[in-house]
Design an enzyme around this catalytic site. Structure first.
Site, mmCIF file in Angstrom:
data_model
loop_
_atom_site.group_PDB
_atom_site.id
_atom_site.type_symbol
_atom_site.label_atom_id
_atom_site.label_comp_id
_atom_site.label_asym_id
_atom_site.label_seq_id
_atom_site.Cartn_x
_atom_site.Cartn_y
_atom_site.Cartn_z
ATOM 1 N N ASP A 307 0.855 -1.179 0.000
ATOM 2 C CA ASP A 307 0.000 0.000 0.000
ATOM 3 C C ASP A 307 0.903 1.247 0.000
ATOM 4 O OD1 ASP A 307 -2.146 1.720 0.000
ATOM 5 O OD2 ASP A 307 -3.272 0.644 1.534
ATOM 6 N N GLU A 497 -10.337 7.294 3.580
ATOM 7 C CA GLU A 497 -9.513 6.717 4.641
ATOM 8 C C GLU A 497 -9.046 7.771 5.643
ATOM 9 O OE1 GLU A 497 -5.886 5.156 2.949
ATOM 10 O OE2 GLU A 497 -6.267 6.173 1.078
HETATM 11 C C1 BGC Z 1 -5.168 3.067 0.173
HETATM 12 C C2 BGC Z 1 -5.384 2.036 -0.909
HETATM 13 C C3 BGC Z 1 -5.189 2.660 -2.257
HETATM 14 C C4 BGC Z 1 -3.841 3.327 -2.335
HETATM 15 C C5 BGC Z 1 -3.580 4.002 -3.658
HETATM 16 C C6 BGC Z 1 -3.906 3.831 -0.013
HETATM 17 O O1 BGC Z 1 -3.815 4.892 0.874
HETATM 18 O O2 BGC Z 1 -5.157 2.428 1.427
HETATM 19 O O3 BGC Z 1 -6.663 1.482 -0.801
HETATM 20 O O4 BGC Z 1 -5.318 1.682 -3.256
HETATM 21 O O5 BGC Z 1 -3.761 4.299 -1.327
HETATM 22 O O6 BGC Z 1 -4.326 5.135 -3.828
HETATM 23 C C1 BGC Z 2 -3.831 7.928 -0.717
HETATM 24 C C2 BGC Z 2 -3.709 8.353 -2.114
HETATM 25 C C3 BGC Z 2 -3.774 9.839 -2.109
HETATM 26 C C4 BGC Z 2 -2.697 10.409 -1.236
HETATM 27 C C5 BGC Z 2 -2.829 11.896 -1.127
HETATM 28 C C6 BGC Z 2 -2.692 8.477 0.086
HETATM 29 O O1 BGC Z 2 -2.727 8.026 1.382
HETATM 30 O O2 BGC Z 2 -3.865 6.557 -0.701
HETATM 31 O O3 BGC Z 2 -4.683 7.777 -2.911
HETATM 32 O O4 BGC Z 2 -3.653 10.350 -3.397
HETATM 33 O O5 BGC Z 2 -2.714 9.860 0.045
HETATM 34 O O6 BGC Z 2 -1.749 12.422 -0.414
#
Ligand code: BGC
Ligand code: BGC
Length: 606
Positions: A307, A497
């Site tokens: 991740d 998230e």
């Molecule tokens: C998330 C994933 C996601 C990845 C890429 C992460 O922060 O937990 O679900 O696929 O970012 O965006």
């Molecule tokens: C997420 C990404 C997002 C990024 C933004 C990450 O944790 O997974 O999808 O673009 O944070 O800073």
């Protein structure tokens, strides 16, 4: 004579050096087996692997973000970058329509193709409810709503269309389906899971994987799926995102593993490791689960991707983090910004003997095999003929049907629903009634999602107006005096998230006010809740006549009006137990004491 030989040796060496190191044009080994599609993916993989340098192999294990590469495109060649991603909302610069996505893809790919061997890169996005980073793409209900349909054929169709729209923009890979089993509604990612039971998740996992990947990964209309997040992301204490699942191995296997079994049986090509921990140990360093269980015991033959910057959460310095994660079984690392450091560090670890060469070969073999299976070597660039299908009427019809089937009717006093289409006056209120952003939720256009007209589609208010007879008066943002029936559309603000974790799932003040003012009109009214999880609704239920849980329906609000006005009967069944109070959470079907407000599987019809 001797001089000529020496001279030619010099030139040959020089040419080899030039083409072998830098300034390469993707043409090395023109007649090799790996270039010949007549051979199997396995044969081509072995052949290619035997010809790659350590640098090239490390490149295959590296995934960088587009945002960083815009101004460093040559790094794709310098570090042989094997994969690129767009994080949530990270589209092309400027106009982010479908064509701009395809142009961006092709440009990045052209750099990968101009490395010595020219191994195509694979591009991943979070297409978690449609091609949701792209303006104008169809937006489907989030998984929590799809779980309520209990309809795997529909989920397969939703994934198939998502794949088509993703493929239309060149993109090869979605970080979906999320097959988390959300066990605590405090978790802000509850809506990304299909529901609280392993059976439901396993059923939908299979359908989604088959929908994305089709019968053959080389079909231009299919994309690679990624089951995530392995393992027990939905089982953390207090529903904390990236938290710790404090459970024994029996529970781990019974609740959280079945979805993976099912995804693997369906042929899923990639799996993402979870940020979270199991009994205090970060998943990204868990060799037992990533290698012994997932790859050996379950026989997963695809690749494991990390991740976002997740290896950085392992203990120790960057050296230890790289070492632990790769040795544990991560095959590709999402190092969105730090790909240069990663490249150097991984090389150092291998050269120092801390990561065995067999581990590197195993990782690269897994990645290359998928690339061959996808037909990327034969068709590395975007098939532009699909572009016009993005957000098409036909796709929107499927999304509308998904919305209808996802709605759960929780209450219908005096059979107030369905509403007649020829009522004299309907009064609509509530902050979510006319708001595309709120009905789409997180992971839409931007990472966390946002309120407002963020993309094309039909809001609930639009849909009501479209459905009633021309003589029916529909009022909104007025006092509604004289109305026969009220509709209040309430719900959560978009979140994803982290930001979505909450210890307070009460209805917010704005929504309470909207309901109060509806009550004052003294007319029967319907409440529609737009939310990523069950909220505390006991009071609202008492006040209202009918209540529909609409989840995060996405762009096609028409599906809600279809049910409200009786063109379709409600069929949705709860994919989660509906809690009465905060202290009751977590409440899940099968608990020894089980007394939720509405049981798992509940849902009325007309
Ligand atoms: C998330 C994933 C996601 C990845 C890429 C992460 O922060 O937990 O679900 O696929 O970012 O965006
Ligand atoms: C997420 C990404 C997002 C990024 C933004 C990450 O944790 O997974 O999808 O673009 O944070 O800073």
């Amino acid at each position: 004579m001797k001089n000529t030989i020496l001279l030619s040796i010099f030139f040959i060496t020089a040419i080899f050096f030039i083409t072998g190191c830098n300034g390469e044009e993707g043409t090395a080994y023109p007649d090799a087996i790996f270039r010949n599609p007549e051979y199997s993916a396995e044969e081509r993989t072995e052949d290619l692997l035997s010809k790659m340098s350590l640098d090239e192999k490390i490149g295959q294990m590296t995934q960088a973000e587009n945002s960083v590469l815009f101004d460093n495109k040559n790094d794709i060649r310098k570090y042989y970058i094997g994969s690129i991603l767009s994080g949530g909302g990270a589209g092309p610069r400027g106009q982010a329509n479908a064509k701009a996505w395809a142009d961006m893809y092709d440009e990045f790919q052209s750099y990968a193709l101009r490395t010595r061997i020219g191994v195509p890169m694979i591009y991943g996005v979070d297409a978690v409810h449609g091609h949701n980073n792209v303006k104008g793409a169809v937006i489907f209900p989030h998984n929590i709503g799809l779980g309520c349909t209990r309809n795997p054929e529909l989920v397969g169709e939703v994934a198939r269309i998502t794949a088509l729209e993703v493929a239309a923009t060149g993109i090869d890979w979605t970080f979906a389906p999320c097959i988390a089993v959300p066990r605590n509604e405090r978790w802000g990612r509850t809506y990304e899971g299909f529901g609280e039971t392993p059976e439901l998740v396993a059923m939908m996992a299979e359908a989604a994987v088959k929908g994305f990947q089709g019968a053959n990964l080389s079909d231009p209309e299919t994309i690679l799926a990624c089951a995530k997040h392995f393992l027990a992301d939905g089982g953390t204490m207090s529903g904390k995102d990236q938290g710790n699942a404090l459970i024994d191995e029996t529970e781990l296997r019974e609740i959280h593993l079945p979805g993976y079994l099912s995804a693997i049986n369906a042929g899923v090509g990639s799996i993402m490791a979870s940020f979270s921990s199991w009994n205090g140990n970060k998943m990204h360093g868990n060799k037992y689960l990533l290698t012994d269980v997932l790859k050996t015991e379950l026989g997963f033959s695809g690749f494991v991707v990390s991740d976002w910057q997740a290896i950085n959460q392992l203990p120790g310095g960057f050296d230890a983090q790289v070492r632990e994660s790769i040795n544990a079984g991560i095959d590709m690392v999402m190092v969105p910004h730090d790909y240069r450091e990663f490249f150097k560090q991984l090389k150092k670890e291998v050269e120092g003997g801390k990561i065995p060469m067999e581990r590197i070969d195993d990782a690269v073999r897994r990645i290359l095999k998928i690339k061959f299976q996808m037909g990327l070597f034969e068709n590395p660039l975007t098939d532009r003929s699909l572009l016009s299908s993005v957000g098409s009427k036909e796709h929107r019809e499927v999304a509308r049907d998904a919305v209808r089937q996802s709605l759960v009717l929780l209450q219908n006093k005096n059979r107030i629903l369905p509403l007649a289409k020829n009522l004299k006056h309907i009064h609509v209120t509530g902050k979510s009634a006319d708001n595309m952003g709120r009905q789409c939720g997180g992971w839409t256009i931007t990472w966390q999602g946002e309120s407002g007209r963020i993309t094309a589609g039909t809001t609930v208010l639009d849909a009501i107006k479209n459905t009633v007879s021309p003589d029916t008066k529909v009022t909104y943002s007025s006092d509604g005096k004289g109305a026969d029936i009220g509709i209040v559309v309430i719900g959560e603000e978009p979140y994803a998230e982290g930001k979505g974790d909450s210890n307070d799932l009460d209805i917010d003040e704005k929504d309470k006010t909207a309901i109060e003012s509806m009550k004052k009109l003294g007319i029967p009214f319907v409440v529609i809740l737009i939310s990523g999880r069950p909220l505390l609704i006991q009071e609202v239920l008492k006040d209202s006549d009918a209540f529909i849980a609409a989840w995060l329906p996405g762009s096609e609000g028409q599906g809600i009006a279809d049910v409200l006005f009786g063109d379709y009967k409600p069929t949705g069944k709860l994919s989660l137990s509906w809690p009465k109070t905060m202290i009751q959470i977590p409440v899940n079907v099968g608990d020894p004491v089980y007394d939720p407000l509405f049981e798992y599987g509940f849902g009325l019809t007309y």
